[in-house]
Motif scaffolding. Structure first.
Motif, PDB file in Angstrom:
ATOM      1  N   LEU A 124      10.479  -3.189  -3.138  1.00  0.00           N
ATOM      2  CA  LEU A 124      10.492  -4.627  -2.912  1.00  0.00           C
ATOM      3  C   LEU A 124      10.697  -5.381  -4.220  1.00  0.00           C
ATOM      4  O   LEU A 124      11.468  -6.347  -4.278  1.00  0.00           O
ATOM      5  CB  LEU A 124       9.183  -5.064  -2.247  1.00  0.00           C
ATOM      6  N   LYS A 125      10.030  -4.956  -5.287  1.00  0.00           N
ATOM      7  CA  LYS A 125      10.199  -5.627  -6.573  1.00  0.00           C
ATOM      8  C   LYS A 125      11.633  -5.495  -7.074  1.00  0.00           C
ATOM      9  O   LYS A 125      12.198  -6.445  -7.616  1.00  0.00           O
ATOM     10  CB  LYS A 125       9.213  -5.061  -7.595  1.00  0.00           C
ATOM     11  N   GLY A 126      12.210  -4.309  -6.859  1.00  0.00           N
ATOM     12  CA  GLY A 126      13.602  -4.139  -7.243  1.00  0.00           C
ATOM     13  C   GLY A 126      14.537  -5.020  -6.422  1.00  0.00           C
ATOM     14  O   GLY A 126      15.511  -5.580  -6.958  1.00  0.00           O
ATOM     15  N   ASN A 168       0.803  -1.215   0.000  1.00  0.00           N
ATOM     16  CA  ASN A 168       0.000   0.000   0.000  1.00  0.00           C
ATOM     17  C   ASN A 168       0.840   1.272   0.000  1.00  0.00           C
ATOM     18  O   ASN A 168       0.296   2.362   0.145  1.00  0.00           O
ATOM     19  CB  ASN A 168      -0.938   0.013   1.213  1.00  0.00           C
ATOM     20  N   THR A 169       2.153   1.131  -0.150  1.00  0.00           N
ATOM     21  CA  THR A 169       3.022   2.310  -0.167  1.00  0.00           C
ATOM     22  C   THR A 169       3.981   2.226  -1.354  1.00  0.00           C
ATOM     23  O   THR A 169       3.988   1.253  -2.111  1.00  0.00           O
ATOM     24  CB  THR A 169       3.857   2.401   1.133  1.00  0.00           C
ATOM     25  N   LYS A 170       4.799   3.283  -1.483  1.00  0.00           N
ATOM     26  CA  LYS A 170       5.800   3.290  -2.556  1.00  0.00           C
ATOM     27  C   LYS A 170       6.866   2.230  -2.346  1.00  0.00           C
ATOM     28  O   LYS A 170       7.645   1.944  -3.255  1.00  0.00           O
ATOM     29  CB  LYS A 170       6.452   4.673  -2.625  1.00  0.00           C
ATOM     30  N   ALA A 171       6.917   1.630  -1.145  1.00  0.00           N
ATOM     31  CA  ALA A 171       7.915   0.596  -0.876  1.00  0.00           C
ATOM     32  C   ALA A 171       7.687  -0.647  -1.727  1.00  0.00           C
ATOM     33  O   ALA A 171       8.579  -1.498  -1.835  1.00  0.00           O
ATOM     34  CB  ALA A 171       7.888   0.218   0.610  1.00  0.00           C
ATOM     35  N   LEU A 176      17.118  -7.967  -7.653  1.00  0.00           N
ATOM     36  CA  LEU A 176      18.516  -7.947  -7.229  1.00  0.00           C
ATOM     37  C   LEU A 176      18.904  -9.255  -6.546  1.00  0.00           C
ATOM     38  O   LEU A 176      19.998  -9.796  -6.785  1.00  0.00           O
ATOM     39  CB  LEU A 176      18.747  -6.763  -6.285  1.00  0.00           C
ATOM     40  N   CYS A 177      18.019  -9.795  -5.702  1.00  0.00           N
ATOM     41  CA  CYS A 177      18.294 -11.069  -5.032  1.00  0.00           C
ATOM     42  C   CYS A 177      18.421 -12.210  -6.044  1.00  0.00           C
ATOM     43  O   CYS A 177      19.268 -13.098  -5.897  1.00  0.00           O
ATOM     44  CB  CYS A 177      17.189 -11.379  -4.026  1.00  0.00           C
ATOM     45  N   ALA A 178      17.545 -12.201  -7.057  1.00  0.00           N
ATOM     46  CA  ALA A 178      17.627 -13.238  -8.095  1.00  0.00           C
ATOM     47  C   ALA A 178      18.960 -13.142  -8.837  1.00  0.00           C
ATOM     48  O   ALA A 178      19.595 -14.167  -9.145  1.00  0.00           O
ATOM     49  CB  ALA A 178      16.459 -13.083  -9.060  1.00  0.00           C
TER      50      ALA A 178
END
Length: 293
Positions: free
Chosen positions: A52-54, A45-48, A58-60
């Protein structure tokens, strides 16, 4: 490639084991699951959510680097994590602040062990509810825009200070006069605390929710934004259509009828009912109203 993948599996997967599960472990898993769920809902519900998708991408990428033993990339990633975490805290400071405000809003301890026995059991009177409802739909008939914030547990002092301080009883006549076109106080929102209007022409935070309808104007986005950062109930009267909408908990209920607005105001009027809801083992009161999820 196959040999590298096998070495990766032998190094990380073969060391896994299934520990002995106890009752405490199950409780701990449940608590962590609830916390992770609440964090995910907050992030969505926020710009976060974009952050998170970024981070997942990066983790992948780092996982692929670990599989193929790209040591330089792994070295840079290990030293950049601390910097990225610090940058995320700085960039998303407003969202983190809102999350902490929501956590404090729960007020679980005072609900289980009531320490405020001297306080009244209701926030505002039935006369205040009648005045708000009557004014909203009278203004809706003549398409007078309005934005009314009904304060609850979270004090709205910082938003109150952005407007002009008032101290008058709530009535339909006062509300209609405040939002009348071309009057000094018609622009912005008013804040109602208890049975009194405490401030007018207040500036409210706009919502960043991309799922809101594109036909909503600044007034409705401010109503949703205010409901995202506080537990207040916000009423918006459209200047274009005259429709009355309610924002609460980040959700907007549009085109409500007088009966529905009265019901929502009654739901937030009784403090005792809200404390009961946080004590599930004591059951539901017979006269308690059910609220929308």
């Amino acid at each position: 490639m196959g040999a590298q993948f096998e070495r990766f599996l032998e190094k990380y997967i073969s060391a896994w084991y299934i520990p002995e599960i106890k009752v405490v472990d199950i409780i701990e898993i449940i608590i962590i699951s609830v916390l992770v769920y609440e964090i995910m809902v907050w992030i969505k519900n926020t710009k976060a959510w974009m952050l998170l998708k970024g981070m997942l991408v990066l983790c992948a990428f780092i996982l692929v680097a670990a599989i193929f033993e790209m040591n330089t990339i792994l070295f840079l990633a290990s030293h950049a994590i601390d910097v990225l975490a610090m940058a995320a805290v700085v960039v998303f400071q407003p969202e983190l602040r809102r999350a902490l405000e929501k956590l404090g809003e729960k007020n679980i301890l005072s609900s289980v062990v009531p320490l405020d026995k001297k306080k009244e059991s209701v926030r505002f009177s039935t006369e205040t509810i009648d005045g708000i409802v009557r004014a909203c739909f009278e203004m809706g008939k003549v398409k007078t825009g309005a934005l009314i914030v009904v304060e609850r547990a979270i004090k709205l002092t910082e938003y109150e200070s952005t407007g002009i301080r008032l101290d008058c009883l709530v009535s339909s006549q006062v509300l209609i006069n405040i939002f009348e076109h071309n009057t000094p106080l018609h622009d912005g929102a008013i804040i109602i605390r208890g049975d009194r209007i405490v401030s007018a022409t207040c500036y409210l935070p706009l919502s960043d929710n991309m799922k809101l309808s594109k036909d909503l104007g600044t007034r409705h986005r401010a109503a949703v934004g205010m409901s995202e950062v506080s537990d207040a109930l916000i009423i918006a009267v459209s200047e274009e259509t005259g429709a009355v909408s309610i924002a609460m908990g980040g959700r907007l209920e549009r085109n409500v009828r007088p009966e529905r607005l009265t019901e929502r105001l009654l739901d937030v009027q009784d403090r005792t009912v809200e404390r009961k809801r946080l004590i599930p083992w004591k059951g539901r009161r017979k006269d308690e109203r059910k609220t929308d999820k």
